[in-house]
Design an enzyme around this catalytic site. Sequence first.
Site, short mmCIF file in Angstrom:
data_model
loop_
_atom_site.label_atom_id
_atom_site.label_comp_id
_atom_site.label_asym_id
_atom_site.label_seq_id
_atom_site.Cartn_x
_atom_site.Cartn_y
_atom_site.Cartn_z
CG ASP A 116 -0.18 -0.01 2.54
OD1 ASP A 116 1.04 -0.26 2.52
OD2 ASP A 116 -0.82 0.20 3.59
CD GLU A 117 5.30 3.27 2.66
OE1 GLU A 117 6.15 4.11 2.97
OE2 GLU A 117 5.01 2.29 3.39
#
EC number: 2.7.7.7
Length: 354
Positions: A116-117
Site C-alpha cells: 500500500d505504499e
Amino acid sequence: MLIFPLINDTSRKIIHIDMDAFFASVEERDNPKLKGHPVIIGSDPRLTGGRGVVSTCNYEARKFGVHSAMSSKEAYERCPQGIFISGNYEKYQAVGLQIREIFKRYTDLIEPMSIDEAYLDVTENKLGIKSAVKIAKLIQHDIWNELQLTASAGVSYNKFLAKIASDYEKPHGLTVILPEEAEVSLAPMDIAKFHGVGKKSVEKLHEMGVYTGADLLKIPEMTLIDKFGRFGFDLYRKARGISNSPVKSNRIRKSIGKERTYAKLLYSEEDIKKELTLLAQKVENSLTKHDKKGRTIVLKIRYADFSTLTKRKSLNLATQDKEQIERTAHEIYDSLEEQPRGIRLLGLTVTGFE
C-alpha cells in the site's frame, strides 16, 4: 579529517503515495455498513483467548488509541465497540496490484515499499507532464474514481522528504515540500519521525540533547560521524533535506523478520511460545503487506549472557501463513538441546522468497 561532500540534487520530482488505512478501507468499501464504526483488522481476542495482533485499523479506531502491531487484547480494551475482521489478504493483494497498474500509467520508475505504499520518480514521465503535483492529484483521482479508495501523497525532490510530506495530512492529503522549505519543514519535527532513523539512533540522539530537526541542525558534522559513523553523515544531510537515494524499480527484498527484546527475561516454555506466536502474527502481517512468501523460517534467540543462537528450517512450499510460521518456530524451539536459561531476545525471519 574526512568530510563527505554535500551534493543536493533538487532537480528530481518524487511522489510518495501511501494508501489510507488500506486494509480497513477496502473492508469499508466492500461493506458500507462498516462506515462510521471503528474497524480493526486482526483476530477478535474474544475468539482466540486474547491472542492476536492488529494489522491495521481505520481512523475511527485510531481515535481510541488503537494502532498497528498492538495486541488484539489491548485493542479490545481500548475500543470494545470495535469491529474485528480477520482480513482477506488475497483481496488486499489484488487491490494492491490494481493500484500498481494506475502508477504505471505515469511512470515505470516505481519503488514499492509494501502493498500500500510506493515511491514514484516522475521527473521524466509517460505523459510529459511537468508538474509532479498535477500527477499526484491525477493518481489520487484515478484511485478514488476506479477503486473508491483514498491515498495520501507527498511531493518533493527526494524520497526522504516525499515520505515525510505524505504523512502531513491524512487521509486523502497532498503536501509539497520545496527545496527552499526543507529545513523549515524539518526543524519542528520530532527526530523519531525522521524516516530511516531507528529506535536505537533516536535514543543516542536524545542523549546528545537532540529531539527535533532544529536540534539536529546544530550538531557539527564530525560530531555526528564520530558518534554514528557514516550514518552520522546521513543524519547531517537529512537535517538539511538532502538525500539522493534513487527510486529503485527493481528493489529486491530478501527476507522479512521481526524481533523483540525483553526487559524481563523469559524462562518458561509457555511464555516463550506465546511470544513466538505474537512474532509469527507480525511476520505474517509484514509478508502480506509486502506480498511475499518464503520457504525458510529462521529462529533467533539471544540469552541473558548475550550469546546468540540462530537456527533455521526449510519448508516444502513457500508460505506467508501465520499458523505455518508459528508451528515451524515451535518445532525449531523444541529441537534445541540448550539448557534452560533466560532469554532476552526472540526473533523470527522468513526468507527464501519465491
